[in-house]
Write a protein that holds these residues in place. Structure first.
Motif, PDB file in Angstrom:
ATOM      1  N   VAL A   5       0.845  -1.198   0.000  1.00 39.46           N
ATOM      2  CA  VAL A   5       0.000   0.000   0.000  1.00 39.46           C
ATOM      3  C   VAL A   5       0.879   1.247   0.000  1.00 39.46           C
ATOM      4  CG1 VAL A   5      -1.666   1.339   1.317  1.00 39.46           C
ATOM      5  CG2 VAL A   5      -1.967  -1.127   1.092  1.00 39.46           C
ATOM      6  N   VAL A   6       1.883   1.258   0.893  1.00 37.91           N
ATOM      7  CA  VAL A   6       2.762   2.423   0.995  1.00 37.91           C
ATOM      8  C   VAL A   6       3.488   2.636  -0.328  1.00 37.91           C
ATOM      9  CG1 VAL A   6       4.802   3.351   2.150  1.00 37.91           C
ATOM     10  CG2 VAL A   6       3.021   2.220   3.491  1.00 37.91           C
ATOM     11  N   THR A   7       3.965   1.548  -0.938  1.00 37.79           N
ATOM     12  CA  THR A   7       4.682   1.653  -2.208  1.00 37.79           C
ATOM     13  C   THR A   7       3.783   2.251  -3.285  1.00 37.79           C
ATOM     14  OG1 THR A   7       5.863  -0.323  -1.587  1.00 37.79           O
ATOM     15  CG2 THR A   7       6.095   0.354  -3.865  1.00 37.79           C
ATOM     16  N   ASN A   8       2.521   1.793  -3.318  1.00 35.54           N
ATOM     17  CA  ASN A   8       1.589   2.306  -4.323  1.00 35.54           C
ATOM     18  C   ASN A   8       1.325   3.790  -4.136  1.00 35.54           C
ATOM     19  OD1 ASN A   8       1.426  -0.138  -5.502  1.00 35.54           O
ATOM     20  ND2 ASN A   8      -0.538  -0.721  -4.593  1.00 35.54           N
ATOM     21  N   VAL A   9       1.176   4.201  -2.871  1.00 37.89           N
ATOM     22  CA  VAL A   9       0.923   5.621  -2.584  1.00 37.89           C
ATOM     23  C   VAL A   9       2.092   6.458  -3.081  1.00 37.89           C
ATOM     24  CG1 VAL A   9       0.756   7.324  -0.712  1.00 37.89           C
ATOM     25  CG2 VAL A   9      -0.617   5.237  -0.623  1.00 37.89           C
ATOM     26  N   LEU A  10       3.300   5.994  -2.784  1.00 37.78           N
ATOM     27  CA  LEU A  10       4.481   6.762  -3.189  1.00 37.78           C
ATOM     28  C   LEU A  10       4.618   6.783  -4.709  1.00 37.78           C
ATOM     29  CD1 LEU A  10       7.073   5.750  -0.451  1.00 37.78           C
ATOM     30  CD2 LEU A  10       6.034   7.992  -0.791  1.00 37.78           C
ATOM     31  N   ARG A  11       4.288   5.664  -5.370  1.00 37.33           N
ATOM     32  CA  ARG A  11       4.400   5.622  -6.831  1.00 37.33           C
ATOM     33  C   ARG A  11       3.386   6.566  -7.473  1.00 37.33           C
ATOM     34  NH1 ARG A  11       4.428   0.029  -8.422  1.00 37.33           N
ATOM     35  NH2 ARG A  11       6.492   0.063  -7.515  1.00 37.33           N
ATOM     36  N   ALA A  12       2.162   6.560  -6.948  1.00 34.96           N
ATOM     37  CA  ALA A  12       1.138   7.476  -7.486  1.00 34.96           C
ATOM     38  C   ALA A  12       1.597   8.919  -7.301  1.00 34.96           C
ATOM     39  CB  ALA A  12      -0.192   7.237  -6.766  1.00 34.96           C
ATOM     40  N   ASN A  13       2.221   9.185  -6.156  1.00 35.33           N
ATOM     41  CA  ASN A  13       2.712  10.550  -5.915  1.00 35.33           C
ATOM     42  C   ASN A  13       3.814  10.912  -6.909  1.00 35.33           C
ATOM     43  OD1 ASN A  13       2.676  12.978  -4.048  1.00 35.33           O
ATOM     44  ND2 ASN A  13       4.849  12.445  -4.096  1.00 35.33           N
ATOM     45  N   GLU A  14       4.722   9.959  -7.163  1.00 32.77           N
ATOM     46  CA  GLU A  14       5.812  10.215  -8.124  1.00 32.77           C
ATOM     47  C   GLU A  14       5.250  10.555  -9.498  1.00 32.77           C
ATOM     48  OE1 GLU A  14       9.044  10.554  -7.500  1.00 32.77           O
ATOM     49  OE2 GLU A  14       8.472  10.226  -5.414  1.00 32.77           O
ATOM     50  N   ASP A  15       4.205   9.829  -9.904  1.00 34.47           N
ATOM     51  CA  ASP A  15       3.613  10.075 -11.226  1.00 34.47           C
ATOM     52  C   ASP A  15       3.057  11.505 -11.306  1.00 34.47           C
ATOM     53  OD1 ASP A  15       4.239   7.538 -11.913  1.00 34.47           O
ATOM     54  OD2 ASP A  15       2.207   6.725 -11.684  1.00 34.47           O
ATOM     55  N   MET A  16       2.336  11.907 -10.260  1.00 34.16           N
ATOM     56  CA  MET A  16       1.746  13.255 -10.269  1.00 34.16           C
ATOM     57  C   MET A  16       2.840  14.318 -10.149  1.00 34.16           C
ATOM     58  SD  MET A  16      -0.740  15.199 -10.684  1.00 34.16           S
ATOM     59  CE  MET A  16      -2.362  14.499 -10.519  1.00 34.16           C
ATOM     60  N   ALA A  17       3.875  14.036  -9.355  1.00 31.52           N
ATOM     61  CA  ALA A  17       4.984  14.991  -9.217  1.00 31.52           C
ATOM     62  C   ALA A  17       5.652  15.207 -10.568  1.00 31.52           C
ATOM     63  CB  ALA A  17       5.997  14.471  -8.194  1.00 31.52           C
ATOM     64  N   SER A  18       5.779  14.141 -11.314  1.00 28.08           N
ATOM     65  CA  SER A  18       6.404  14.236 -12.629  1.00 28.08           C
ATOM     66  C   SER A  18       5.541  15.095 -13.571  1.00 28.08           C
ATOM     67  CB  SER A  18       6.580  12.804 -13.113  1.00 28.08           C
ATOM     68  OG  SER A  18       6.967  12.766 -14.379  1.00 28.08           O
ATOM     69  N   ASP A  94       1.164  16.626  -0.734  1.00 26.53           N
ATOM     70  CA  ASP A  94       1.542  15.688  -1.783  1.00 26.53           C
ATOM     71  C   ASP A  94       1.333  16.348  -3.148  1.00 26.53           C
ATOM     72  OD1 ASP A  94      -1.135  15.283  -2.670  1.00 26.53           O
ATOM     73  OD2 ASP A  94      -1.453  13.717  -1.177  1.00 26.53           O
ATOM     74  N   ALA A  95       1.785  15.651  -4.182  1.00 27.48           N
ATOM     75  CA  ALA A  95       1.799  16.245  -5.524  1.00 27.48           C
ATOM     76  C   ALA A  95       0.394  16.530  -6.044  1.00 27.48           C
ATOM     77  CB  ALA A  95       2.542  15.307  -6.480  1.00 27.48           C
ATOM     78  N   PRO A 125       7.436  15.534   4.990  1.00 31.49           N
ATOM     79  CA  PRO A 125       7.486  16.224   3.693  1.00 31.49           C
ATOM     80  C   PRO A 125       8.636  15.757   2.801  1.00 31.49           C
ATOM     81  CG  PRO A 125       6.975  17.795   5.414  1.00 31.49           C
ATOM     82  CD  PRO A 125       7.337  16.500   6.109  1.00 31.49           C
ATOM     83  N   ALA A 126       9.726  15.308   3.388  1.00 32.79           N
ATOM     84  CA  ALA A 126      10.885  14.913   2.574  1.00 32.79           C
ATOM     85  C   ALA A 126      10.579  13.720   1.678  1.00 32.79           C
ATOM     86  CB  ALA A 126      12.073  14.594   3.484  1.00 32.79           C
TER      87      ALA A 126
END
Ligand SMILES: Nc1nc2c(ncn2[C@@H]2O[C@H](COP(=O)(O)OP(=O)(O)OP(=O)(O)O)[C@@H](O)[C@H]2O)c(=O)[nH]1
Ligand SMILES: [Mg+2]
Length: 218
Positions: A5-18, A94-95, A125-126
């Motif tokens: 779950v945590v990995t998915n949340v971070l990946r979704a955030n990376e996509d939006m950040a990009s 978050d993004a 935040p980091a």
């Protein structure tokens, strides 16, 4: 399961950040993610910075807080475009939140520099890329000189550290030597600027860093 779950949340955030980064880059907008503990002086730093740079750089602000619009109201008094995000308990931006906040600015707003004040927190935040160009971490002398050693991730990921409330140094037991030694181990060559956001001491170097990197210095 928890890890997934945590990995998915971070990946979704990376996509939006990009997506955010592409959007900002296409507009030629430089974006700073300002991180510190509660009360280290993020909003005060922004207020003093805006007073000094408003005529040189088209600056906008996104404010992140758990509750209230108080910081956004402080910035709005200086007649700079600002959008407040309330995380309602969330300990970081978050993004996705930043993307929504960005869409609140009127499309014709001519911005060169966007500063995002993150939720007061030196840890969470980091971990969440917002699509910014650079992270800036603020620590104030009233927090104790051990903070980089205890919360290294934020310092590792920052491009600049501001040591704030330097006007109060003599009234604290903040150990400059220990602070610089610890930082050297965590992130050698991390630039540090000693400032007082309240009195303006040391702030010229911060303005130079912001404006020159923004490419708008004359
Ligand atoms: N003496 C002194 N006080 C400062 C300085 N910078 C900020 N303060 C004070 O510190 C307090 C907190 O400042 P803020 O700018 O609201 O801090 P913040 O990091 O935005 O706080 P949160 O948004 O709640 O995380 C206020 O009372 C400021 O006046 C400084 O350089 N020197
Ligand atoms: Mg604030």
């Amino acid at each position: 399961m928890q890890v997934k779950v945590v990995t998915n949340v971070l990946r979704a955030n990376e996509d939006m950040a990009s997506k955010n980064r592409t959007l900002f880059n296409n507009k030629g907008l430089r974006v700073i993610n300002l991180i510190s503990s509660p009360g280290a002086g993020k909003t005060t730093l922004l207020e003093t910075t805006i007073r000094n740079l408003k005529d040189k750089v088209a600056l906008g602000v996104i404010e992140g807080d758990l509750m209230t619009a108080r910081d956004a109201e402080r910035i709005a008094r200086l007649e700079v475009p600002v959008v407040q995000i309330n995380t309602r308990g969330g300990c970081h931006l978050d993004a996705n939140m930043v993307n929504k906040a960005w869409n609140e600015f009127p499309p014709e707003t001519p911005l060169e520099l966007l500063v995002i004040e993150n939720v007061g927190n030196l840890v969470c935040p980091a971990a969440f890329d917002l699509g910014e160009d650079e992270k800036v971490v603020i620590i104030s002398v009233t927090e104790g000189s051990d903070k980089p050693a205890k919360y290294p991730t934020t310092f590792e990921r920052a491009s600049l550290c501001l040591l704030n409330k330097i006007d109060l140094l003599a009234h604290t037991n903040f150990n400059l030597q220990e602070f610089y030694q610890d930082l050297q181990k965590i992130k050698p060559h991390l630039p540090v600027i000693e400032v007082s956001a309240l009195t303006g001491q040391g702030m010229e170097s911060w303005y130079d860093w912001l404006v020159k990197r923004n490419g708008t210095a004359s």
